[in-house]
Design a protein around this motif. Structure first.
Motif, short mmCIF file in Angstrom:
data_model
loop_
_atom_site.label_atom_id
_atom_site.label_comp_id
_atom_site.label_asym_id
_atom_site.label_seq_id
_atom_site.Cartn_x
_atom_site.Cartn_y
_atom_site.Cartn_z
N PHE A 25 0.79 -1.22 0.00
CA PHE A 25 0.00 0.00 0.00
C PHE A 25 0.83 1.27 0.00
N VAL A 26 2.13 1.18 0.12
CA VAL A 26 2.94 2.39 0.17
C VAL A 26 4.09 2.39 -0.83
N PHE A 35 0.39 19.74 -0.70
CA PHE A 35 -0.72 19.99 -1.61
C PHE A 35 -1.96 20.28 -0.78
N LEU A 36 -2.46 21.51 -0.83
CA LEU A 36 -3.64 21.90 -0.06
C LEU A 36 -4.80 22.18 -1.01
N THR A 49 -3.93 14.46 4.89
CA THR A 49 -4.79 13.32 4.61
C THR A 49 -4.44 12.72 3.26
N THR A 50 -4.67 11.44 3.11
CA THR A 50 -4.38 10.76 1.86
C THR A 50 -5.25 11.27 0.73
N THR A 148 1.09 12.70 -8.18
CA THR A 148 -0.36 12.66 -8.35
C THR A 148 -0.99 12.77 -6.97
N LYS A 149 -1.99 13.62 -6.86
CA LYS A 149 -2.72 13.76 -5.59
C LYS A 149 -4.19 13.49 -5.89
N ASN A 150 -4.78 12.56 -5.16
CA ASN A 150 -6.20 12.25 -5.30
C ASN A 150 -6.98 13.06 -4.29
N THR A 151 -8.09 13.63 -4.74
CA THR A 151 -8.98 14.39 -3.86
C THR A 151 -10.43 14.08 -4.21
#
Length: 157
Positions: A25-26, A35-36, A49-50, A148-151
């Motif tokens: 998982f990592v 990244f905000l 947070t992930t 890549t950042k998932n939101t």
């Protein structure tokens, strides 16, 4: 003698099964940036947070606002200075749905902020309701490191 051999082999089996396994998982590259994601009320996610979730009013268009900062840890051991947040300027970011369909491109300003506004219809939702959720991916490259950042954006009244 047989008893000793059995104990020896049992010990080997236990030793072999106790080896450290790679965590599935990592296996990610650490993002070079903090990244905000900022919601309609101007409140930024913690960045820790992930998969941060922010709200967007269903009565108007969806505004995607992000802030990117680099954490300068040069003075991390000096309690009078600490960690500094440096805005990342002129960084192109691509915004897309998780299925890969592109929503748009953004570029950060001098404060490290990028904004994109789309209507719910442009996002494929003809009748938005409270709780409607969009799964998003933000991608870019900073200092030769792709990230890549998932939101999530969730509809609110």
């Amino acid at each position: 003698m047989k008893k000793t051999a059995y104990i020896f082999y049992l010990g080997l089996i236990l030793l072999a099964t106790a080896c450290e396994k790679k965590d599935p998982f990592v296996d990610r590259v650490v993002s070079p940036l903090l990244f905000l994601v900022i919601d309609d009320n101007g409140v930024a996610s913690s960045g820790l947070t992930t998969e941060p979730t922010v709200s967007a009013k269903i009565s108007k268009g969806v505004t995607f606002t992000i802030k990117l900062v680099e954490l300068d840890k040069t003075n991390i051991l000096d309690n009078t200075k600490g960690i500094d947040s440096i805005a990342v300027k002129a960084l192109p970011i691509a915004l897309s749905f998780r299925n890969g369909a592109k929503i748009g491109d953004l570029t950060t300003n001098d404060q490290g902020i990028a904004v994109l506004t789309k209507s719910w219809v442009e996002l494929g939702i003809t009748e938005p309701k409270a709780g409607t959720t969009l799964l998003l991916s933000w991608t870019g490259t900073y200092k030769d490191v792709k990230f890549t950042k998932n939101t999530r954006i969730q509809g609110a009244n």
